[in-house]
Design a protein around this motif. Structure first.
Motif, PDB file in Angstrom:
ATOM      1  N   GLY A   1       9.090   3.729  -2.003  1.00 52.49           N
ATOM      2  CA  GLY A   1      10.088   3.615  -3.057  1.00 52.49           C
ATOM      3  C   GLY A   1       9.449   4.012  -4.369  1.00 52.49           C
ATOM      4  N   ASP A   2       9.626   3.149  -5.345  1.00 52.99           N
ATOM      5  CA  ASP A   2       9.044   3.397  -6.650  1.00 52.99           C
ATOM      6  C   ASP A   2       7.526   3.226  -6.645  1.00 52.99           C
ATOM      7  N   TRP A   3       7.021   2.366  -5.768  1.00 50.94           N
ATOM      8  CA  TRP A   3       5.604   2.039  -5.820  1.00 50.94           C
ATOM      9  C   TRP A   3       5.063   1.798  -4.422  1.00 50.94           C
ATOM     10  N   ALA A   4       3.896   2.345  -4.108  1.00 48.03           N
ATOM     11  CA  ALA A   4       3.260   2.157  -2.805  1.00 48.03           C
ATOM     12  C   ALA A   4       2.224   1.045  -2.894  1.00 48.03           C
ATOM     13  N   LEU A   5       2.215   0.166  -1.890  1.00 48.18           N
ATOM     14  CA  LEU A   5       1.327  -0.992  -1.915  1.00 48.18           C
ATOM     15  C   LEU A   5       0.432  -1.080  -0.695  1.00 48.18           C
ATOM     16  N   ASP A   6      -0.811  -1.421  -0.916  1.00 47.77           N
ATOM     17  CA  ASP A   6      -1.754  -1.726   0.152  1.00 47.77           C
ATOM     18  C   ASP A   6      -2.285  -3.143   0.005  1.00 47.77           C
ATOM     19  N   ARG A   7      -2.376  -3.628  -1.239  1.00 49.97           N
ATOM     20  CA  ARG A   7      -2.870  -4.964  -1.535  1.00 49.97           C
ATOM     21  C   ARG A   7      -1.846  -5.617  -2.449  1.00 49.97           C
TER      22      ARG A   7
ATOM     23  N   VAL B   1      -1.212  -8.393  -4.309  1.00 50.10           N
ATOM     24  CA  VAL B   1      -1.389  -8.965  -5.651  1.00 50.10           C
ATOM     25  C   VAL B   1      -1.778  -7.904  -6.677  1.00 50.10           C
ATOM     26  N   PRO B   2      -2.884  -7.180  -6.482  1.00 51.53           N
ATOM     27  CA  PRO B   2      -3.237  -6.199  -7.515  1.00 51.53           C
ATOM     28  C   PRO B   2      -2.217  -5.071  -7.646  1.00 51.53           C
ATOM     29  N   ASP B   3      -1.625  -4.673  -6.528  1.00 54.04           N
ATOM     30  CA  ASP B   3      -0.672  -3.572  -6.597  1.00 54.04           C
ATOM     31  C   ASP B   3       0.638  -3.986  -7.261  1.00 54.04           C
ATOM     32  N   CYS B   4       1.106  -5.213  -7.002  1.00 53.26           N
ATOM     33  CA  CYS B   4       2.302  -5.705  -7.708  1.00 53.26           C
ATOM     34  C   CYS B   4       2.026  -5.795  -9.208  1.00 53.26           C
TER      35      CYS B   4
ATOM     36  N   LYS C   1      -0.076  -4.106 -10.994  1.00 49.49           N
ATOM     37  CA  LYS C   1      -0.134  -2.759 -11.572  1.00 49.49           C
ATOM     38  C   LYS C   1       1.268  -2.164 -11.701  1.00 49.49           C
ATOM     39  N   ALA C   2       2.074  -2.282 -10.645  1.00 48.99           N
ATOM     40  CA  ALA C   2       3.435  -1.728 -10.666  1.00 48.99           C
ATOM     41  C   ALA C   2       4.271  -2.387 -11.755  1.00 48.99           C
ATOM     42  N   TRP C   3       4.244  -3.717 -11.805  1.00 51.00           N
ATOM     43  CA  TRP C   3       5.064  -4.428 -12.784  1.00 51.00           C
ATOM     44  C   TRP C   3       4.605  -4.174 -14.215  1.00 51.00           C
ATOM     45  N   SER C   4       3.316  -3.971 -14.420  1.00 50.38           N
ATOM     46  CA  SER C   4       2.846  -3.661 -15.776  1.00 50.38           C
ATOM     47  C   SER C   4       3.347  -2.299 -16.227  1.00 50.38           C
ATOM     48  N   LEU C   5       3.733  -1.451 -15.254  1.00 50.97           N
ATOM     49  CA  LEU C   5       4.306  -0.134 -15.551  1.00 50.97           C
ATOM     50  C   LEU C   5       5.825  -0.129 -15.398  1.00 50.97           C
ATOM     51  N   ASN C   6       6.419  -1.331 -15.271  1.00 47.11           N
ATOM     52  CA  ASN C   6       7.867  -1.498 -15.087  1.00 47.11           C
ATOM     53  C   ASN C   6       8.389  -0.737 -13.869  1.00 47.11           C
ATOM     54  N   LYS C   7       7.627  -0.760 -12.795  1.00 44.38           N
ATOM     55  CA  LYS C   7       8.018  -0.107 -11.551  1.00 44.38           C
ATOM     56  C   LYS C   7       8.612  -1.139 -10.596  1.00 44.38           C
ATOM     57  N   ILE C   8       9.446  -0.670  -9.688  1.00 49.87           N
ATOM     58  CA  ILE C   8      10.030  -1.508  -8.645  1.00 49.87           C
ATOM     59  C   ILE C   8       9.128  -1.460  -7.426  1.00 49.87           C
ATOM     60  N   VAL C   9       8.888  -2.623  -6.835  1.00 51.65           N
ATOM     61  CA  VAL C   9       8.005  -2.726  -5.686  1.00 51.65           C
ATOM     62  C   VAL C   9       8.838  -2.901  -4.414  1.00 51.65           C
ATOM     63  N   ASP C  10       8.535  -2.123  -3.378  1.00 52.44           N
ATOM     64  CA  ASP C  10       9.178  -2.268  -2.075  1.00 52.44           C
ATOM     65  C   ASP C  10       8.382  -3.279  -1.254  1.00 52.44           C
ATOM     66  N   ILE C  11       9.059  -4.295  -0.749  1.00 50.63           N
ATOM     67  CA  ILE C  11       8.415  -5.350   0.033  1.00 50.63           C
ATOM     68  C   ILE C  11       9.003  -5.366   1.438  1.00 50.63           C
ATOM     69  N   ARG C  12       8.132  -5.306   2.425  1.00 51.83           N
ATOM     70  CA  ARG C  12       8.526  -5.394   3.825  1.00 51.83           C
ATOM     71  C   ARG C  12       8.265  -6.826   4.289  1.00 51.83           C
ATOM     72  N   SER C  13       9.238  -7.445   4.906  1.00 53.07           N
ATOM     73  CA  SER C  13       9.110  -8.788   5.481  1.00 53.07           C
ATOM     74  C   SER C  13       8.764  -9.868   4.452  1.00 53.07           C
ATOM     75  N   PRO C  14       9.616 -10.054   3.449  1.00 54.96           N
ATOM     76  CA  PRO C  14       9.308 -11.078   2.434  1.00 54.96           C
ATOM     77  C   PRO C  14       9.286 -12.496   2.983  1.00 54.96           C
ATOM     78  N   GLN C  15       9.916 -12.735   4.131  1.00 56.29           N
ATOM     79  CA  GLN C  15       9.908 -14.083   4.715  1.00 56.29           C
ATOM     80  C   GLN C  15       8.677 -14.329   5.598  1.00 56.29           C
ATOM     81  N   ALA C  16       7.903 -13.298   5.873  1.00 58.05           N
ATOM     82  CA  ALA C  16       6.714 -13.456   6.704  1.00 58.05           C
ATOM     83  C   ALA C  16       5.676 -14.309   5.978  1.00 58.05           C
ATOM     84  N   THR C  17       4.978 -15.128   6.734  1.00 60.80           N
ATOM     85  CA  THR C  17       3.924 -15.961   6.147  1.00 60.80           C
ATOM     86  C   THR C  17       2.564 -15.346   6.437  1.00 60.80           C
ATOM     87  N   ARG C  18       1.658 -15.579   5.533  1.00 56.29           N
ATOM     88  CA  ARG C  18       0.300 -15.051   5.637  1.00 56.29           C
ATOM     89  C   ARG C  18      -0.682 -16.132   5.198  1.00 56.29           C
TER      90      ARG C  18
END
Length: 122
Positions: free
Chosen positions: A5-11, A13-16, A18-35
């Motif tokens: 989407g607007d932003w690609a993530l591998d990690r 916390v740091p990637d969110c 970075k994206a949010w500091s640039l006012n980018k939208i983050v694509d999240i897969r499986s937000p209900q998954a626990t880790r």
């Protein structure tokens, strides 16, 4: 977490951050998954405890251990994002779970019982 989407993530916390500091939208897969979320210093303290024990006594030499958060500290991806969002003015994210057909475990957890039992005297 996924890109495309607007932003690609591998990690997450740091990637969110970075994206949010640039006012980018983050694509999240499986937000209900626990880790098993933890700071890098938490498992490091376990490795140091094991090293200390091995210096005193080699009974645990060659044993495998998991070091992770307590079993009752199990939080979803969404919980993590909600907590991070409390510290940012502009947070946007999309749930893209339905766009991806790859199987992903809904629950990831580490069993740290052996480390707690063997190394609890330290």
């Amino acid at each position: 977490v996924i890109g495309g989407g607007d932003w690609a993530l591998d990690r997450i916390v740091p990637d969110c951050m970075k994206a949010w500091s640039l006012n980018k939208i983050v694509d999240i897969r499986s937000p209900q998954a626990t880790r098993p979320w933890q700071h890098v210093l938490e498992p490091l303290s376990g490795y140091l405890a094991l090293a200390s024990e091995l210096k005193q006594n080699n009974q645990f030499h060659g044993e495998a251990y998991n070091f992770g958060p307590p079993a009752d500290q199990n939080h979803s991806v969404r919980n993590l994002i909600d907590e991070m969002a409390k510290h940012w003015d502009s947070v946007e994210w999309n749930d893209v779970s339905k766009m991806h057909h790859n199987h992903e475990a809904a629950l990831l957890k580490l069993n740290c019982d052996k480390a707690l039992f063997d190394l609890s005297n330290i």
